[in-house]
Every structure is written in structure tokens, then in C-alpha cells.
Write a protein that holds these residues in place. Structure first.
Motif, PDB file in Angstrom:
ATOM      1  N   ALA A   1       0.902  -1.414  -0.144  1.00  0.00           N
ATOM      2  CA  ALA A   1      -0.015  -0.105  -0.040  1.00  0.00           C
ATOM      3  C   ALA A   1       0.973   1.016   0.054  1.00  0.00           C
ATOM      4  CB  ALA A   1      -0.770   0.170   1.098  1.00  0.00           C
ATOM      5  N   VAL A   2       0.457   2.060  -0.761  1.00  0.00           N
ATOM      6  CA  VAL A   2       1.197   3.478  -0.618  1.00  0.00           C
ATOM      7  C   VAL A   2       0.541   4.291   0.359  1.00  0.00           C
ATOM      8  CG1 VAL A   2       1.526   5.582  -1.912  1.00  0.00           C
ATOM      9  CG2 VAL A   2       1.410   3.283  -3.201  1.00  0.00           C
ATOM     10  N   LEU A   3       1.669   4.929   1.425  1.00  0.00           N
ATOM     11  CA  LEU A   3       1.123   5.595   2.308  1.00  0.00           C
ATOM     12  C   LEU A   3       1.075   7.324   1.841  1.00  0.00           C
ATOM     13  CD1 LEU A   3       3.575   4.213   5.105  1.00  0.00           C
ATOM     14  CD2 LEU A   3       1.120   3.816   4.893  1.00  0.00           C
ATOM     15  N   THR A   4       0.133   7.745   2.364  1.00  0.00           N
ATOM     16  CA  THR A   4      -0.141   9.310   1.835  1.00  0.00           C
ATOM     17  C   THR A   4      -0.028  10.160   3.202  1.00  0.00           C
ATOM     18  OG1 THR A   4      -1.653   8.848   0.209  1.00  0.00           O
ATOM     19  CG2 THR A   4      -1.674  10.915   0.959  1.00  0.00           C
ATOM     20  N   PHE A   5       0.794  11.018   3.262  1.00  0.00           N
ATOM     21  CA  PHE A   5       1.373  11.931   4.287  1.00  0.00           C
ATOM     22  C   PHE A   5       0.600  13.194   4.174  1.00  0.00           C
ATOM     23  CE2 PHE A   5       4.112   8.498   4.779  1.00  0.00           C
ATOM     24  CZ  PHE A   5       4.561   8.401   6.250  1.00  0.00           C
ATOM     25  N   VAL A   6       0.160  13.695   5.133  1.00  0.00           N
ATOM     26  CA  VAL A   6      -0.739  14.923   5.209  1.00  0.00           C
ATOM     27  C   VAL A   6      -0.066  15.743   6.414  1.00  0.00           C
ATOM     28  CG1 VAL A   6      -2.920  16.136   5.975  1.00  0.00           C
ATOM     29  CG2 VAL A   6      -2.879  13.909   4.663  1.00  0.00           C
ATOM     30  N   GLN A   7       0.251  16.995   6.373  1.00  0.00           N
ATOM     31  CA  GLN A   7       1.012  17.838   7.122  1.00  0.00           C
ATOM     32  C   GLN A   7      -0.128  18.317   8.234  1.00  0.00           C
ATOM     33  OE1 GLN A   7       2.934  21.356   5.823  1.00  0.00           O
ATOM     34  NE2 GLN A   7       4.542  21.261   7.792  1.00  0.00           N
ATOM     35  N   ASN A   8       0.354  18.001   9.456  1.00  0.00           N
ATOM     36  CA  ASN A   8      -0.454  18.475  10.541  1.00  0.00           C
ATOM     37  C   ASN A   8       0.194  19.882  11.134  1.00  0.00           C
ATOM     38  OD1 ASN A   8      -1.170  18.944  13.433  1.00  0.00           O
ATOM     39  ND2 ASN A   8      -1.325  16.918  13.851  1.00  0.00           N
ATOM     40  N   GLU A   9      -0.952  20.681  11.040  1.00  0.00           N
ATOM     41  CA  GLU A   9      -0.828  22.173  11.050  1.00  0.00           C
ATOM     42  C   GLU A   9      -0.362  22.545  12.617  1.00  0.00           C
ATOM     43  OE1 GLU A   9      -0.123  24.397   8.655  1.00  0.00           O
ATOM     44  OE2 GLU A   9      -0.740  22.951   7.295  1.00  0.00           O
ATOM     45  N   ASN A  10      -0.919  21.873  13.335  1.00  0.00           N
ATOM     46  CA  ASN A  10      -0.209  21.992  14.996  1.00  0.00           C
ATOM     47  C   ASN A  10       0.861  21.421  15.251  1.00  0.00           C
ATOM     48  OD1 ASN A  10      -2.759  23.270  15.444  1.00  0.00           O
ATOM     49  ND2 ASN A  10      -3.877  21.143  16.157  1.00  0.00           N
ATOM     50  N   THR A  11       1.431  20.375  14.821  1.00  0.00           N
ATOM     51  CA  THR A  11       2.778  19.816  15.210  1.00  0.00           C
ATOM     52  C   THR A  11       3.698  20.043  14.201  1.00  0.00           C
ATOM     53  OG1 THR A  11       2.436  17.598  14.055  1.00  0.00           O
ATOM     54  CG2 THR A  11       1.587  17.998  16.468  1.00  0.00           C
ATOM     55  N   GLN A  12       3.367  20.511  12.743  1.00  0.00           N
ATOM     56  CA  GLN A  12       4.189  20.808  11.719  1.00  0.00           C
ATOM     57  C   GLN A  12       4.942  19.371  11.379  1.00  0.00           C
ATOM     58  OE1 GLN A  12       4.051  23.581   9.919  1.00  0.00           O
ATOM     59  NE2 GLN A  12       2.710  23.878  11.269  1.00  0.00           N
ATOM     60  N   LYS A  13       4.213  18.194  11.551  1.00  0.00           N
ATOM     61  CA  LYS A  13       4.954  16.806  11.248  1.00  0.00           C
ATOM     62  C   LYS A  13       3.999  16.417  10.086  1.00  0.00           C
ATOM     63  CE  LYS A  13       6.921  15.654  15.439  1.00  0.00           C
ATOM     64  NZ  LYS A  13       6.960  14.985  16.774  1.00  0.00           N
ATOM     65  N   TYR A  14       4.608  15.495   9.204  1.00  0.00           N
ATOM     66  CA  TYR A  14       3.943  14.787   8.265  1.00  0.00           C
ATOM     67  C   TYR A  14       3.471  13.594   8.727  1.00  0.00           C
ATOM     68  CZ  TYR A  14       5.856  18.433   5.377  1.00  0.00           C
ATOM     69  OH  TYR A  14       6.082  19.854   4.916  1.00  0.00           O
ATOM     70  N   VAL A  15       2.127  13.097   8.380  1.00  0.00           N
ATOM     71  CA  VAL A  15       1.524  12.177   9.015  1.00  0.00           C
ATOM     72  C   VAL A  15       0.681  11.323   8.323  1.00  0.00           C
ATOM     73  CG1 VAL A  15      -0.566  11.426  10.718  1.00  0.00           C
ATOM     74  CG2 VAL A  15       0.932  13.600  11.262  1.00  0.00           C
ATOM     75  N   ALA A  16       0.808   9.797   8.330  1.00  0.00           N
ATOM     76  CA  ALA A  16      -0.092   8.841   7.628  1.00  0.00           C
ATOM     77  C   ALA A  16      -0.405   7.816   8.509  1.00  0.00           C
ATOM     78  CB  ALA A  16       0.919   8.130   6.447  1.00  0.00           C
ATOM     79  N   GLU A  17      -1.485   7.164   8.487  1.00  0.00           N
ATOM     80  CA  GLU A  17      -2.247   6.278   9.123  1.00  0.00           C
ATOM     81  C   GLU A  17      -2.493   4.998   8.329  1.00  0.00           C
ATOM     82  OE1 GLU A  17      -5.144   7.515  11.733  1.00  0.00           O
ATOM     83  OE2 GLU A  17      -4.102   9.081  12.878  1.00  0.00           O
ATOM     84  N   ALA A  18      -2.675   3.800   8.825  1.00  0.00           N
ATOM     85  CA  ALA A  18      -2.866   2.626   8.048  1.00  0.00           C
ATOM     86  C   ALA A  18      -3.300   1.593   9.017  1.00  0.00           C
ATOM     87  CB  ALA A  18      -1.720   2.198   7.179  1.00  0.00           C
ATOM     88  N   VAL A  19      -4.109   0.695   8.475  1.00  0.00           N
ATOM     89  CA  VAL A  19      -4.427  -0.788   9.246  1.00  0.00           C
ATOM     90  C   VAL A  19      -3.515  -1.726   8.740  1.00  0.00           C
ATOM     91  CG1 VAL A  19      -6.348  -2.341   9.916  1.00  0.00           C
ATOM     92  CG2 VAL A  19      -6.821  -0.019   9.741  1.00  0.00           C
ATOM     93  N   VAL A  20      -2.853  -2.516   9.756  1.00  0.00           N
ATOM     94  CA  VAL A  20      -2.103  -3.757   9.210  1.00  0.00           C
ATOM     95  C   VAL A  20      -2.821  -4.869  10.070  1.00  0.00           C
ATOM     96  CG1 VAL A  20      -0.168  -2.499   8.887  1.00  0.00           C
ATOM     97  CG2 VAL A  20      -0.652  -3.149  11.228  1.00  0.00           C
ATOM     98  N   ASN A  21      -2.704  -5.893   9.166  1.00  0.00           N
ATOM     99  CA  ASN A  21      -3.297  -7.202   9.641  1.00  0.00           C
ATOM    100  C   ASN A  21      -2.267  -8.407   9.741  1.00  0.00           C
ATOM    101  OD1 ASN A  21      -6.228  -6.768   9.767  1.00  0.00           O
ATOM    102  ND2 ASN A  21      -5.975  -6.038   7.677  1.00  0.00           N
ATOM    103  N   ALA A  22      -1.036  -8.018   9.406  1.00  0.00           N
ATOM    104  CA  ALA A  22       0.216  -9.100   9.623  1.00  0.00           C
ATOM    105  C   ALA A  22       1.278  -8.268   9.956  1.00  0.00           C
ATOM    106  CB  ALA A  22      -0.020  -9.759   8.306  1.00  0.00           C
ATOM    107  N   ASN A  23       2.612  -9.026  10.323  1.00  0.00           N
ATOM    108  CA  ASN A  23       3.669  -8.384  10.278  1.00  0.00           C
ATOM    109  C   ASN A  23       3.997  -7.598   9.037  1.00  0.00           C
ATOM    110  OD1 ASN A  23       3.930  -9.855  12.513  1.00  0.00           O
ATOM    111  ND2 ASN A  23       5.320 -11.412  11.792  1.00  0.00           N
ATOM    112  N   PHE A  24       4.819  -6.370   9.071  1.00  0.00           N
ATOM    113  CA  PHE A  24       4.899  -5.635   8.072  1.00  0.00           C
ATOM    114  C   PHE A  24       6.244  -4.903   7.902  1.00  0.00           C
ATOM    115  CE2 PHE A  24       3.360  -3.323  11.850  1.00  0.00           C
ATOM    116  CZ  PHE A  24       3.584  -2.186  11.946  1.00  0.00           C
ATOM    117  N   ASN A  25       6.363  -4.157   6.749  1.00  0.00           N
ATOM    118  CA  ASN A  25       7.723  -3.321   6.495  1.00  0.00           C
ATOM    119  C   ASN A  25       7.093  -1.959   5.997  1.00  0.00           C
ATOM    120  OD1 ASN A  25       9.509  -2.216   3.975  1.00  0.00           O
ATOM    121  ND2 ASN A  25      10.837  -3.174   5.610  1.00  0.00           N
ATOM    122  N   ILE A  26       7.864  -1.015   6.616  1.00  0.00           N
ATOM    123  CA  ILE A  26       7.419   0.312   6.393  1.00  0.00           C
ATOM    124  C   ILE A  26       8.723   0.915   5.646  1.00  0.00           C
ATOM    125  CG2 ILE A  26       7.209   2.817   7.102  1.00  0.00           C
ATOM    126  CD1 ILE A  26       5.790   1.497   9.765  1.00  0.00           C
TER     127      ILE A  26
END
Length: 107
Positions: free
Chosen positions: A2-27
Motif C-alpha cells: 500500500a502507498v502511504l499518503t502523508f498529510v501535514q499536521n498544522e499543529n505539530t508541523q509533522k507529516y502524518v500517515a495512518e494505516a491498518v495492518v493485519n500481519a507483520n509488516f515493513n515500512i
């Protein structure tokens, strides 16, 4: 994969992505510059739109990663994660923009 899409959080100035995983995984992340990187998780499938709330506000717990990662993850981050409880929702916060973000689950 899956491609992760990052969005900038204006409060923290960090780039954020979230995803559900159902098995061991690699980022795998590629960024134009280094900077901090934090990972969070919570059990279950809790996907919702990313907004300006922090990981703590959303009920995530911190994931322990090698000590060097939070402070200087570098331009390339590639790490395998093993877990015992699935599904889980993960949250990735990057101190710099992410040009490529890929999540691969074990089959």
C-alpha cells in the motif's frame, strides 16, 4: 503493498500517515531530508481522516524503535515490524516531507 499518503499536521508541523495492518509488516519511507520519525499504534481498525489532533489525542500508544530513529531517521527508513496482535492501526509522524511511503504486509 500500500502507498502511504502523508498529510501535514498544522499543529505539530509533522507529516502524518495512518494505516491498518493485519500481519507483520515493513515500512519503507524516502524523504528529501533527515529529521525525526515517530511511530504509534492502537489495537483494532480505527481509520478516519487525518486532522490536526496529535497521536495522543487520537488514543495511540508510542512504538519503541531503535534509539537513533526518533532523532535522525535519515532520508531512507526501511524497517520490519513483528506483532502478536492484529489488526492494529499504525500512525507514522515524520519531521520532514515524505516523497515515497510504502507499507508491505507479510503474506
Amino acid at each position: 503493498m500500500a502507498v502511504l499518503t502523508f498529510v501535514q499536521n498544522e499543529n505539530t508541523q509533522k507529516y502524518v500517515a495512518e494505516a491498518v495492518v493485519n500481519a507483520n509488516f515493513n515500512i519503507h519511507l524516502e524523504r528529501p531530508g533527515g529529521g525525526g520519525l515517530q511511530l504509534f499504534q492502537k489495537n483494532g481498525e480505527y481509520t478516519e481522516a487525518i486532522d490536526d489532533r496529535t497521536a495522543t489525542d487520537r488514543g495511540f500508544d508510542t512504538v519503541s524503535v531503535p534509539n537513533t530513529v526518533p532523532y535522525n531517521a535519515g532520508q531512507i527508513f526501511d524497517y520490519d515490524f513483528d506483532g502478536l496482535v492484529y489488526p492494529k492501526t499504525i500512525r507514522i509522524e515524520s519531521g520532514s516531507a515524505v516523497t515515497i511511503g510504502i507499507l508491505t504486509e507479510a503474506e
